[in-house]
Design a protein around this motif. Structure first.
Motif, short mmCIF file in Angstrom:
data_model
loop_
_atom_site.label_atom_id
_atom_site.label_comp_id
_atom_site.label_asym_id
_atom_site.label_seq_id
_atom_site.Cartn_x
_atom_site.Cartn_y
_atom_site.Cartn_z
N ARG A 11 0.89 -1.07 0.05
CA ARG A 11 0.00 0.05 0.03
C ARG A 11 0.81 1.24 0.09
NH1 ARG A 11 -3.72 1.66 4.99
NH2 ARG A 11 -1.71 2.10 5.84
N GLU A 12 2.13 1.35 0.71
CA GLU A 12 3.00 2.36 0.99
C GLU A 12 3.52 2.63 -0.52
OE1 GLU A 12 3.03 4.67 3.37
OE2 GLU A 12 1.15 3.57 4.19
N ALA A 13 3.98 1.52 -1.28
CA ALA A 13 4.63 1.64 -2.45
C ALA A 13 3.65 2.34 -3.43
CB ALA A 13 5.23 0.28 -2.99
N LEU A 14 2.53 1.89 -3.46
CA LEU A 14 1.49 2.32 -4.12
C LEU A 14 1.10 3.84 -4.31
CD1 LEU A 14 -0.64 1.51 -6.73
CD2 LEU A 14 -2.14 0.69 -5.09
N LEU A 15 1.04 3.96 -2.93
CA LEU A 15 0.65 5.32 -2.65
C LEU A 15 1.81 6.45 -2.98
CD1 LEU A 15 -1.15 5.25 0.91
CD2 LEU A 15 -2.11 5.89 -1.10
N ARG A 16 3.03 6.02 -2.61
CA ARG A 16 4.34 6.78 -3.08
C ARG A 16 4.23 7.01 -4.81
NH1 ARG A 16 6.98 3.92 0.37
NH2 ARG A 16 7.87 2.50 -1.17
N ALA A 17 3.90 6.05 -5.55
CA ALA A 17 3.92 5.96 -6.91
C ALA A 17 2.78 6.69 -7.22
CB ALA A 17 3.83 4.63 -7.36
N ARG A 18 1.60 6.84 -6.97
CA ARG A 18 0.39 7.44 -7.27
C ARG A 18 0.57 9.00 -6.77
NH1 ARG A 18 -5.82 6.95 -5.13
NH2 ARG A 18 -6.49 7.79 -7.14
N TYR A 19 1.02 9.28 -5.86
CA TYR A 19 1.40 10.78 -5.29
C TYR A 19 2.57 11.39 -6.38
CZ TYR A 19 -1.75 10.20 -1.27
OH TYR A 19 -2.84 9.76 -0.58
N GLU A 26 7.22 -0.50 -7.69
CA GLU A 26 8.08 -1.47 -7.45
C GLU A 26 8.08 -1.83 -5.95
OE1 GLU A 26 12.63 -2.70 -8.60
OE2 GLU A 26 11.65 -0.99 -9.35
N CYS A 27 7.80 -2.97 -5.39
CA CYS A 27 8.09 -3.53 -4.09
C CYS A 27 8.44 -4.85 -4.04
CB CYS A 27 6.60 -3.23 -3.54
SG CYS A 27 6.67 -3.70 -1.64
N ASP A 28 9.53 -4.98 -3.23
CA ASP A 28 9.99 -6.57 -2.93
C ASP A 28 10.49 -6.95 -4.37
OD1 ASP A 28 9.50 -6.09 -0.24
OD2 ASP A 28 7.58 -7.25 -0.39
N GLY A 29 11.16 -6.58 -5.05
CA GLY A 29 11.68 -6.82 -6.21
C GLY A 29 10.57 -7.25 -7.49
N ARG A 30 9.05 -6.86 -7.31
CA ARG A 30 8.36 -6.94 -8.28
C ARG A 30 8.06 -5.52 -8.55
NH1 ARG A 30 3.42 -10.10 -5.88
NH2 ARG A 30 2.64 -8.49 -6.85
#
Length: 68
Positions: A11-19, A26-30
């Protein structure tokens, strides 16, 4: 199903990218590329729903006595 910490990281990775205005997360190599902001919003809503399920109380124990 992923554990709570993994869901929070996604969720944090998605929020950072969206903002930041990017569509690649990208999160945990994915690495995931979303086609639109609405697709990102849908993924975020799904993560929020899963976090709600992960935080749900699944067992309640009741102890009682007659007080005697």
């Amino acid at each position: 199903m992923a554990d709570r910490d993994q869901l929070l990281a996604w969720r944090e990775a998605l929020l950072r990218a969206r903002y930041a205005g990017t569509r690649i997360v990208e999160c945990d190599g994915r690495k995931v590329e979303y086609r639109s902001d609405s697709e990102m919003a849908s993924a975020l809503a799904d993560l929020e729903r899963r976090l709600g399920i992960a935080n749900r109380v699944t067992q309640v124990r009741i102890n009682s006595s007659k007080g005697v």
